[in-house]
Design a protein around this motif. Structure first.
Motif, PDB file in Angstrom:
ATOM      1  N   PHE A 186      18.555  -7.739  18.583  1.00 27.48           N
ATOM      2  CA  PHE A 186      19.100  -6.593  17.858  1.00 27.48           C
ATOM      3  C   PHE A 186      19.897  -5.675  18.782  1.00 27.48           C
ATOM      4  O   PHE A 186      19.555  -5.486  19.960  1.00 27.48           O
ATOM      5  N   ARG A 187      20.937  -5.080  18.215  1.00 27.18           N
ATOM      6  CA  ARG A 187      21.634  -3.989  18.882  1.00 27.18           C
ATOM      7  C   ARG A 187      20.765  -2.727  18.787  1.00 27.18           C
ATOM      8  O   ARG A 187      19.972  -2.584  17.866  1.00 27.18           O
ATOM      9  N   LYS A 188      20.947  -1.834  19.735  1.00 31.95           N
ATOM     10  CA  LYS A 188      20.217  -0.569  19.707  1.00 31.95           C
ATOM     11  C   LYS A 188      21.096   0.473  19.034  1.00 31.95           C
ATOM     12  O   LYS A 188      22.092   0.932  19.599  1.00 31.95           O
ATOM     13  N   THR A 189      20.735   0.841  17.809  1.00 36.00           N
ATOM     14  CA  THR A 189      21.514   1.788  17.014  1.00 36.00           C
ATOM     15  C   THR A 189      20.552   2.776  16.349  1.00 36.00           C
ATOM     16  O   THR A 189      19.333   2.551  16.341  1.00 36.00           O
ATOM     17  N   PRO A 190      21.071   3.858  15.749  1.00 29.07           N
ATOM     18  CA  PRO A 190      20.182   4.759  15.009  1.00 29.07           C
ATOM     19  C   PRO A 190      19.405   4.050  13.901  1.00 29.07           C
ATOM     20  O   PRO A 190      18.270   4.420  13.590  1.00 29.07           O
ATOM     21  N   PHE A 191      20.006   3.023  13.314  1.00 26.40           N
ATOM     22  CA  PHE A 191      19.332   2.276  12.252  1.00 26.40           C
ATOM     23  C   PHE A 191      18.188   1.433  12.810  1.00 26.40           C
ATOM     24  O   PHE A 191      17.065   1.477  12.323  1.00 26.40           O
ATOM     25  N   THR A 192      18.460   0.664  13.869  1.00 23.30           N
ATOM     26  CA  THR A 192      17.420  -0.218  14.400  1.00 23.30           C
ATOM     27  C   THR A 192      16.324   0.550  15.133  1.00 23.30           C
ATOM     28  O   THR A 192      15.189   0.067  15.224  1.00 23.30           O
TER      29      THR A 192
ATOM     30  N   VAL B  43       7.752 -14.245  22.270  1.00 24.34           N
ATOM     31  CA  VAL B  43       8.787 -13.417  21.656  1.00 24.34           C
ATOM     32  C   VAL B  43       9.586 -12.721  22.745  1.00 24.34           C
ATOM     33  O   VAL B  43       9.014 -12.104  23.647  1.00 24.34           O
ATOM     34  N   VAL B  44      10.907 -12.815  22.650  1.00 24.81           N
ATOM     35  CA  VAL B  44      11.797 -12.063  23.531  1.00 24.81           C
ATOM     36  C   VAL B  44      12.689 -11.203  22.646  1.00 24.81           C
ATOM     37  O   VAL B  44      13.322 -11.700  21.712  1.00 24.81           O
ATOM     38  N   THR B  45      12.738  -9.908  22.942  1.00 22.47           N
ATOM     39  CA  THR B  45      13.478  -8.961  22.113  1.00 22.47           C
ATOM     40  C   THR B  45      14.239  -7.977  22.981  1.00 22.47           C
ATOM     41  O   THR B  45      13.897  -7.744  24.142  1.00 22.47           O
ATOM     42  N   THR B  46      15.253  -7.389  22.409  1.00 19.40           N
ATOM     43  CA  THR B  46      15.909  -6.245  23.044  1.00 19.40           C
ATOM     44  C   THR B  46      15.031  -5.019  22.848  1.00 19.40           C
ATOM     45  O   THR B  46      14.096  -5.019  22.034  1.00 19.40           O
ATOM     46  N   ASP B  47      15.336  -3.945  23.546  1.00 15.36           N
ATOM     47  CA  ASP B  47      14.555  -2.707  23.435  1.00 15.36           C
ATOM     48  C   ASP B  47      15.152  -1.811  22.353  1.00 15.36           C
ATOM     49  O   ASP B  47      15.403  -0.623  22.578  1.00 15.36           O
ATOM     50  N   PHE B  48      15.322  -2.344  21.163  1.00 10.89           N
ATOM     51  CA  PHE B  48      16.029  -1.628  20.097  1.00 10.89           C
ATOM     52  C   PHE B  48      15.209  -0.489  19.495  1.00 10.89           C
ATOM     53  O   PHE B  48      15.760   0.406  18.860  1.00 10.89           O
ATOM     54  N   ALA B  49      13.881  -0.520  19.661  1.00  9.76           N
ATOM     55  CA  ALA B  49      13.020   0.502  19.052  1.00  9.76           C
ATOM     56  C   ALA B  49      11.756   0.646  19.896  1.00  9.76           C
ATOM     57  O   ALA B  49      11.584  -0.031  20.919  1.00  9.76           O
ATOM     58  N   ASP B  50      10.856   1.519  19.461  1.00  8.92           N
ATOM     59  CA  ASP B  50       9.575   1.692  20.126  1.00  8.92           C
ATOM     60  C   ASP B  50       8.685   0.500  19.761  1.00  8.92           C
ATOM     61  O   ASP B  50       8.192   0.386  18.636  1.00  8.92           O
ATOM     62  N   LEU B  51       8.487  -0.388  20.723  1.00 10.49           N
ATOM     63  CA  LEU B  51       7.680  -1.586  20.500  1.00 10.49           C
ATOM     64  C   LEU B  51       6.407  -1.549  21.340  1.00 10.49           C
ATOM     65  O   LEU B  51       5.856  -2.585  21.714  1.00 10.49           O
ATOM     66  N   GLY B  52       5.936  -0.337  21.607  1.00 10.85           N
ATOM     67  CA  GLY B  52       4.767  -0.164  22.458  1.00 10.85           C
ATOM     68  C   GLY B  52       3.515  -0.831  21.927  1.00 10.85           C
ATOM     69  O   GLY B  52       2.618  -1.184  22.700  1.00 10.85           O
ATOM     70  N   ASP B  53       3.418  -1.023  20.592  1.00 12.21           N
ATOM     71  CA  ASP B  53       2.246  -1.685  20.016  1.00 12.21           C
ATOM     72  C   ASP B  53       2.072  -3.098  20.563  1.00 12.21           C
ATOM     73  O   ASP B  53       0.965  -3.643  20.543  1.00 12.21           O
ATOM     74  N   PHE B  54       3.164  -3.689  21.024  1.00 16.90           N
ATOM     75  CA  PHE B  54       3.141  -5.109  21.410  1.00 16.90           C
ATOM     76  C   PHE B  54       3.159  -5.307  22.925  1.00 16.90           C
ATOM     77  O   PHE B  54       3.417  -6.414  23.396  1.00 16.90           O
ATOM     78  N   LYS B  55       2.883  -4.246  23.671  1.00 13.41           N
ATOM     79  CA  LYS B  55       2.912  -4.328  25.131  1.00 13.41           C
ATOM     80  C   LYS B  55       1.961  -5.420  25.622  1.00 13.41           C
ATOM     81  O   LYS B  55       0.805  -5.486  25.216  1.00 13.41           O
ATOM     82  N   GLY B  56       2.462  -6.281  26.497  1.00 13.19           N
ATOM     83  CA  GLY B  56       1.666  -7.371  27.034  1.00 13.19           C
ATOM     84  C   GLY B  56       1.669  -8.625  26.190  1.00 13.19           C
ATOM     85  O   GLY B  56       1.181  -9.672  26.618  1.00 13.19           O
ATOM     86  N   LEU B  57       2.251  -8.526  24.976  1.00  9.66           N
ATOM     87  CA  LEU B  57       2.289  -9.681  24.079  1.00  9.66           C
ATOM     88  C   LEU B  57       3.698 -10.246  23.910  1.00  9.66           C
ATOM     89  O   LEU B  57       3.863 -11.426  23.615  1.00  9.66           O
ATOM     90  N   ILE B  58       4.703  -9.378  24.051  1.00  9.30           N
ATOM     91  CA  ILE B  58       6.081  -9.822  23.906  1.00  9.30           C
ATOM     92  C   ILE B  58       6.873  -9.368  25.129  1.00  9.30           C
ATOM     93  O   ILE B  58       6.426  -8.505  25.888  1.00  9.30           O
ATOM     94  N   ARG B  59       8.043  -9.943  25.326  1.00  8.41           N
ATOM     95  CA  ARG B  59       8.897  -9.551  26.459  1.00  8.41           C
ATOM     96  C   ARG B  59      10.056  -8.720  25.913  1.00  8.41           C
ATOM     97  O   ARG B  59      10.812  -9.187  25.044  1.00  8.41           O
ATOM     98  N   ILE B  60      10.179  -7.504  26.433  1.00  5.17           N
ATOM     99  CA  ILE B  60      11.197  -6.567  25.972  1.00  5.17           C
ATOM    100  C   ILE B  60      12.269  -6.444  27.049  1.00  5.17           C
ATOM    101  O   ILE B  60      11.984  -6.041  28.179  1.00  5.17           O
ATOM    102  N   ALA B  61      13.503  -6.775  26.699  1.00  6.90           N
ATOM    103  CA  ALA B  61      14.607  -6.800  27.665  1.00  6.90           C
ATOM    104  C   ALA B  61      15.473  -5.557  27.527  1.00  6.90           C
ATOM    105  O   ALA B  61      15.814  -5.133  26.416  1.00  6.90           O
ATOM    106  N   GLN B  62      15.856  -5.000  28.669  1.00  6.50           N
ATOM    107  CA  GLN B  62      16.692  -3.803  28.691  1.00  6.50           C
ATOM    108  C   GLN B  62      18.186  -4.126  28.645  1.00  6.50           C
ATOM    109  O   GLN B  62      18.995  -3.258  28.336  1.00  6.50           O
TER     110      GLN B  62
END
Length: 377
Positions: A288-294, A312-331
């Motif tokens: 996902f792109r990081k936008t006001p919507f996402t 799971v590999v995701t962009t840092d489009f939103a607050d995904l703190g619930d999934f810390k240690g379970l998914i990889r969040i890319a900057q």
């Protein structure tokens, strides 16, 4: 409360997974549930394949009884309303919406004749324009606004949605949101705000993993729309020439011709067919792109990926703190590609089991219980 009325923007007959519909079907196991369906327009009547045309013509008073595995849902459709998105002038828009609210109001009156107002609660599911113009019909019945997206950034609501959401908020008893981003927003606007995040339909995503070594795969589950970072997806395909990237969901944008042929579009599939595709992916993506919507999204697909035990590999489009240690969040794109490499190499049965265990705590049944508690708070 004994009766819950959902004044819905998501359509009951929509072929896509909607949090509103997942929640209310679970609530039907313990409550009488009535759904005032999406306000189909005259244009929708002719052009929307899944529109319930018989009910929109008034068959059986626009009412259907739907028997779900959890309980009975009473679905009401009003007569088709007048399209309003074309209206740029506020006076014209208000005039059209008053006419539309009269049409929908006739259905609301029909519903109210069947309930005890003292034991009834109304949930307006992301439908603030109609919520504002029909608020007076509900009288003293408590109304909760359920917001699961950022209204001001929704393309279909950019003209009037934000304006009437702010008006509607002032008339509701509480707000329930689906993400921490939305909670932060509405806590500045209303004194009663609860957060009930999206869940997962576990029975469709739990199962044995399949292996498809003839063709290595990764994939994305969900609507392929303006949220997707096409350049990131293109770079990912180029970085993994031995992999197919499967897109499992409806395509809602046209600018996909520049993507490599290894990005394969499978289209939308019923929920009970998703696991046979997803189980073959070595890693699941959220580019996902990081936008006001996402930034206001708590995506359904994360729990679905985890329920299947997948990395799971995701962009840092939103607050995904619930999934810390379970998914990889890319900057950034480099982290995204490196993250895919590491998740593929480092995946194992223990990690898969932890993902499944986490997802089991986030079933729609659990979310429905949280929603009921929020209504009573």
């Amino acid at each position: 409360m004994n009766t819950i009325i959902c004044h819905s923007f998501p359509a009951w007959d929509s072929p896509y997974v909607k949090s509103t519909l997942e929640l209310i079907t679970r609530l039907a196991s313990t409550h009488r549930v009535i759904l005032l369906d999406y306000p189909y327009t005259l244009k929708d009547y002719w052009k929307t394949d899944y529109a319930p045309k018989a009910q929109l013509r008034g068959k059986d008073g626009g009412k259907r009884i739907i028997l779900t595995e959890f309980g009975q849902v009473e679905v009401y459709n009003s007569l088709p309303v007048i399209p309003t998105n074309w209206a740029d002038n506020k006076k014209i828009f208000n005039l059209l919406m008053k006419a539309n609210s009269y049409l929908v109001g006739k259905t609301i009156r029909r519903i109210l004749r069947t309930v005890d107002p003292k034991n009834t609660h109304v949930i307006n599911a992301f439908n603030p324009v109609f919520g504002h113009f029909t608020r007076h019909y509900w009288g003293e019945i408590p109304v909760t606004y359920y917001a699961y997206d950022e209204m001001s950034a929704a393309p279909w609501a950019e003209k009037w949605g934000k304006i009437y959401e702010s008006k509607f908020i002032n008339s509701v008893d509480r707000v329930v949101v689906s993400s921490t981003g939305l909670a932060d927003k509405f806590k500045q606007l209303h004194p009663k705000v609860n957060c009930v995040k999206n869940g997962v339909n576990l029975k469709y995503f739990e199962g044995e993993e399949q292996s498809s070594r003839l063709t290595r795969k990764m994939g994305y589950l969900g609507a392929f729309d303006e949220r997707i970072d096409l350049e990131l997806l293109k770079a990912t395909a180029e970085a993994f020439p031995d992999y197919l990237i499967e897109i499992l969901g409806p395509v809602k944008i046209t600018s996909i011709s520049a993507l490599p042929q290894r990005v394969v579009f499978l289209g939308a599939k019923p929920q009970n067919e998703l696991l046979q595709h997803l189980s073959q992916w070595e890693v699941c993506l959220i580019p996902f792109r990081k936008t006001p919507f996402t930034q206001a999204i708590y995506p359904l697909k994360i729990n679905e990926y985890l329920a299947a035990g997948k990395p799971v590999v995701t962009t840092d489009f939103a607050d995904l703190g619930d999934f810390k240690g379970l998914i990889r969040i890319a900057q950034d794109p480099i982290e995204f590609i490196i993250g895919i490499q590491r998740e593929i190499r480092g995946n194992n049965r223990l990690k898969s089991a932890k993902r499944r265990e986490f997802a089991q705590q986030n079933s729609w049944e659990a979310r429905a219980n949280q929603f009921i508690n929020a209504l009573a708070s």
